[in-house]
Design an enzyme around this catalytic site. Sequence first.
Site, PDB file in Angstrom:
ATOM      1  N   HIS A  30       0.873  -1.180   0.000  1.00  0.00           N
ATOM      2  CA  HIS A  30       0.000   0.000   0.000  1.00  0.00           C
ATOM      3  C   HIS A  30       0.911   1.232   0.000  1.00  0.00           C
ATOM      4  O   HIS A  30       1.917   1.253   0.699  1.00  0.00           O
ATOM      5  CB  HIS A  30      -0.911   0.000   1.232  1.00  0.00           C
ATOM      6  CG  HIS A  30      -1.953   1.085   1.177  1.00  0.00           C
ATOM      7  ND1 HIS A  30      -1.686   2.382   1.551  1.00  0.00           N
ATOM      8  CD2 HIS A  30      -3.247   1.072   0.769  1.00  0.00           C
ATOM      9  CE1 HIS A  30      -2.777   3.119   1.377  1.00  0.00           C
ATOM     10  NE2 HIS A  30      -3.732   2.352   0.910  1.00  0.00           N
ATOM     11  N   GLU A  44       0.794   4.059   1.393  1.00  0.00           N
ATOM     12  CA  GLU A  44       1.065   4.643   2.718  1.00  0.00           C
ATOM     13  C   GLU A  44       2.145   3.842   3.456  1.00  0.00           C
ATOM     14  O   GLU A  44       3.014   4.414   4.114  1.00  0.00           O
ATOM     15  CB  GLU A  44      -0.218   4.695   3.562  1.00  0.00           C
ATOM     16  CG  GLU A  44       0.020   5.411   4.883  1.00  0.00           C
ATOM     17  CD  GLU A  44      -1.163   5.367   5.841  1.00  0.00           C
ATOM     18  OE1 GLU A  44      -0.914   5.311   7.061  1.00  0.00           O
ATOM     19  OE2 GLU A  44      -2.318   5.378   5.375  1.00  0.00           O
TER      20      GLU A  44
END
Length: 314
Positions: A130, A132
């Site tokens: 991901h 992030e």
Amino acid sequence: MKNKEIKVLLSAPRGFCAGVERAIEIVKKSIKKYGAPVYVRHEIVHNKYVVDSLKAIGAIFVEELEEIKDKTRPVIFSAHGVPKSVPLEADSYKMEYIDATCPLVSKVHREAENLHKAGYHIILIGHNNHPEVIGTMGQLPEDTIDLIQDEHDVELYELDNNEKIAYVTQTTLSVDDTKNIIKALKKKFPQIKEPFKEDICYATTNRQSAVKNIAKKCDMFFVLGSRNSSNSVRLVEVAEQTGCQHAELIHSESVIPFEKIKNCKTIGVSSGASAPEVLVENFINKLKENFKIKIEEVEIIKENVVFKIPAKLN
């Protein structure tokens, strides 16, 4: 089907969070200030409707800075945050950049850095690949931070005897799943240091709580959002885990299952933190074309969080 009456429980809060609103505003203000095109590294937020609407006014989306043909143009970093190597790369190209990282993600970055400086080995609870997670892990030297995705990873995790250990988390995780992972970590490493304040952001927590509040009353539950939106996918899981047997993500390519809906008395509707309210409105309008619907909005908390835009864009 048109005579069939269906109750729609509309979950609130839902949709855009302050970090997403700020990131979209940064792109719009950058285009206004610098003119088009403005480049954006990675989707500014994970929503096709938002990305397409920004493309229409002059944003060009790339995955890496090297793809940018005209490096005299500014580049914006997405709300998910970037590894430290990315601003350095922009500097090496002499590119102007604007950082649209959500302040709550930046908080996790600073937290991880401070723990590292204090001599802690960091565990990041999150989802592999991901953006992030890539951004947070990229704040620190590679061998000083490890990713744990579930309780099974905790079982397998080994630590050098003398190392101090601390954890941080991705901001868009399932609150309940993360609690269980943290519990397992604390059991295995009783000395583990936790964040002063929970890392899962207010918007993720509020949207999950709002879905939990109504999911068990619903025959089906629909979450408007993108397939690559972590917080939207988590909302579908939360609806199922809380007692709604049929929860679905409605994304840009979804076909609305009217045949299944016609067997329902009550359905629930929410949207992820990167999904604009127009998607909820469009979904409800399509329901209205097929059924008689009665809408009840169920709000559990008012949100009034606002994040400032970088001063150079004002």
